[in-house]
Design a protein around this motif. Structure first.
Motif, mmCIF file in Angstrom:
data_model
loop_
_atom_site.group_PDB
_atom_site.id
_atom_site.type_symbol
_atom_site.label_atom_id
_atom_site.label_comp_id
_atom_site.label_asym_id
_atom_site.label_seq_id
_atom_site.Cartn_x
_atom_site.Cartn_y
_atom_site.Cartn_z
ATOM 1 N N ILE A 1 0.861 -1.169 0.000
ATOM 2 C CA ILE A 1 0.000 0.000 0.000
ATOM 3 C C ILE A 1 0.902 1.225 0.000
ATOM 4 N N GLU A 2 0.717 2.057 -0.976
ATOM 5 C CA GLU A 2 1.598 3.210 -1.145
ATOM 6 C C GLU A 2 1.620 4.065 0.117
ATOM 7 N N GLY A 3 2.819 4.355 0.575
ATOM 8 C CA GLY A 3 2.998 5.209 1.734
ATOM 9 C C GLY A 3 2.880 4.514 3.069
ATOM 10 N N LEU A 4 2.601 3.211 3.082
ATOM 11 C CA LEU A 4 2.439 2.482 4.340
ATOM 12 C C LEU A 4 3.750 1.827 4.749
ATOM 13 N N ASN A 5 4.242 2.153 5.921
ATOM 14 C CA ASN A 5 5.494 1.607 6.447
ATOM 15 C C ASN A 5 5.168 0.702 7.631
ATOM 16 N N VAL A 6 5.344 -0.611 7.465
ATOM 17 C CA VAL A 6 4.964 -1.578 8.490
ATOM 18 C C VAL A 6 6.208 -2.142 9.171
ATOM 19 N N ARG A 7 6.223 -2.121 10.490
ATOM 20 C CA ARG A 7 7.317 -2.689 11.274
ATOM 21 C C ARG A 7 6.807 -3.860 12.103
ATOM 22 N N ALA A 8 7.755 -4.711 12.522
ATOM 23 C CA ALA A 8 7.408 -5.862 13.365
ATOM 24 C C ALA A 8 8.357 -5.920 14.555
ATOM 25 N N LYS A 9 7.804 -6.283 15.715
ATOM 26 C CA LYS A 9 8.576 -6.435 16.942
ATOM 27 C C LYS A 9 8.128 -7.703 17.662
ATOM 28 N N LEU A 10 8.960 -8.153 18.603
ATOM 29 C CA LEU A 10 8.642 -9.318 19.424
ATOM 30 C C LEU A 10 8.098 -8.864 20.769
ATOM 31 N N ILE A 11 7.012 -9.506 21.194
ATOM 32 C CA ILE A 11 6.464 -9.337 22.534
ATOM 33 C C ILE A 11 6.555 -10.692 23.235
ATOM 34 N N ILE A 12 7.002 -10.715 24.475
ATOM 35 C CA ILE A 12 7.027 -11.955 25.249
ATOM 36 C C ILE A 12 6.217 -11.771 26.528
ATOM 37 N N PHE A 13 5.783 -12.894 27.089
ATOM 38 C CA PHE A 13 4.951 -12.862 28.283
ATOM 39 C C PHE A 13 5.542 -13.762 29.357
ATOM 40 N N PRO A 14 6.566 -13.282 30.065
ATOM 41 C CA PRO A 14 7.034 -14.029 31.240
ATOM 42 C C PRO A 14 6.099 -13.728 32.413
ATOM 43 N N ASP A 15 5.575 -14.767 33.032
ATOM 44 C CA ASP A 15 4.654 -14.588 34.163
ATOM 45 C C ASP A 15 3.455 -13.725 33.783
ATOM 46 N N ASP A 16 2.950 -13.891 32.568
ATOM 47 C CA ASP A 16 1.731 -13.222 32.103
ATOM 48 C C ASP A 16 1.872 -11.719 31.904
ATOM 49 N N ARG A 17 3.067 -11.181 31.961
ATOM 50 C CA ARG A 17 3.208 -9.736 31.788
ATOM 51 C C ARG A 17 3.707 -9.416 30.376
ATOM 52 N N TRP A 18 3.197 -8.347 29.842
ATOM 53 C CA TRP A 18 3.586 -7.861 28.514
ATOM 54 C C TRP A 18 4.997 -7.282 28.602
ATOM 55 N N THR A 19 5.924 -7.798 27.804
ATOM 56 C CA THR A 19 7.299 -7.296 27.781
ATOM 57 C C THR A 19 7.721 -7.139 26.329
ATOM 58 N N GLU A 20 7.997 -5.925 25.946
ATOM 59 C CA GLU A 20 8.246 -5.587 24.543
ATOM 60 C C GLU A 20 9.720 -5.306 24.320
ATOM 61 N N GLN A 21 10.284 -5.873 23.242
ATOM 62 C CA GLN A 21 11.681 -5.607 22.921
ATOM 63 C C GLN A 21 11.834 -4.186 22.393
ATOM 64 N N SER A 22 13.020 -3.640 22.520
ATOM 65 C CA SER A 22 13.258 -2.273 22.073
ATOM 66 C C SER A 22 13.183 -2.190 20.558
ATOM 67 N N SER A 23 13.042 -0.973 20.071
ATOM 68 C CA SER A 23 12.935 -0.756 18.630
ATOM 69 C C SER A 23 14.239 -1.036 17.892
ATOM 70 N N ALA A 24 15.324 -1.224 18.630
ATOM 71 C CA ALA A 24 16.623 -1.456 17.985
ATOM 72 C C ALA A 24 16.615 -2.704 17.113
ATOM 73 N N TYR A 25 15.802 -3.697 17.487
ATOM 74 C CA TYR A 25 15.756 -4.944 16.724
ATOM 75 C C TYR A 25 14.455 -5.110 15.940
#
Length: 209
Positions: free
Chosen positions: A119-143
């Protein structure tokens, strides 16, 4: 007599070659842990709160589907998730795999990703989210990786590297012993007014040494 000796010799050589190959096969198998081979019942879902996963009435419209012939190789199965980035400055979708594992002995998480439509002009990124002990933990944008329409992109996230600020919550290797689920978050910014649903293909989610 000579033929019998020859057959025995061939059998011995074949057995030795097989034995020599076994340690390599075992070693190779231990180098990668495939988190989903996309056979059997799917353990994937999409969120009920991320705007790209729901319709305008905030009802979950899209369900990730396992499809044949969508992976990297011919005949390989992969997961196809539909997301509809809403017009505006920012929109996100969350594609979650419910599987408990011990990640603490592994070096990296890796997964192959592809954006099917452009889609013209659409920039899509992907990141990893993990759930240790049911908590949302997001990796930094560096990766984080940018998805390229029609091309496979590898998302790799170090596990042993627990640098300050690398995760959205304080992390130690002990937390990686209790990963209850993980997710691929896809987001986009500056979404055009007439955006359409797009498909994100997920293949070979794995842990590597």
């Amino acid at each position: 007599m000579l033929q019998a000796v020859g057959r025995r010799s061939f059998g011995i050589v074949a057995a030795l070659l097989l034995l020599a190959a076994v340690p390599f096969c075992v070693y190779a198998a231990e180098e990668t842990l495939l988190l989903d081979d996309f056979e059997g019942v799917s353990e994937w879902s999409q969120s009920g709160w991320a705007d790209a996963d729901v319709d305008p009435d905030w009802i979950v419209r899209y369900v990730p589907r396992i499809r044949p012939n969508m992976g990297l190789d011919e005949g390989e199965r992969a997961l196809v998730a539909t997301v509809h980035f809403k017009p505006g400055d920012y929109s996100q979708g969350v594609i979650l795999h419910s599987r408990a594992d011990d990640w603490s002995e592994w070096k990296e998480f890796a997964v192959e990703l592809k954006l099917n439509q452009e889609i013209e002009g659409l920039n899509v990124r992907a990141k990893l989210i993990i759930f240790p002990d049911d908590r949302w933990t997001e990796q930094s944008s560096a990766y984080a990786v940018t998805l390229v329409p029609g091309e496979w992109v590898t998302l790799r996230v170090p596990i042993q590297e627990i640098a300050e600020g690398y995760w959205s919550a304080e992390m130690t290797l002990d937390h990686f012993k209790r990963i209850k689920a993980y997710a691929i978050k896809v987001d986009a910014s500056k979404i055009p007014e007439h955006s359409e649903p797009v498909q994100v293909v997920i293949a070979r989610p794995r842990l590597e040494r």
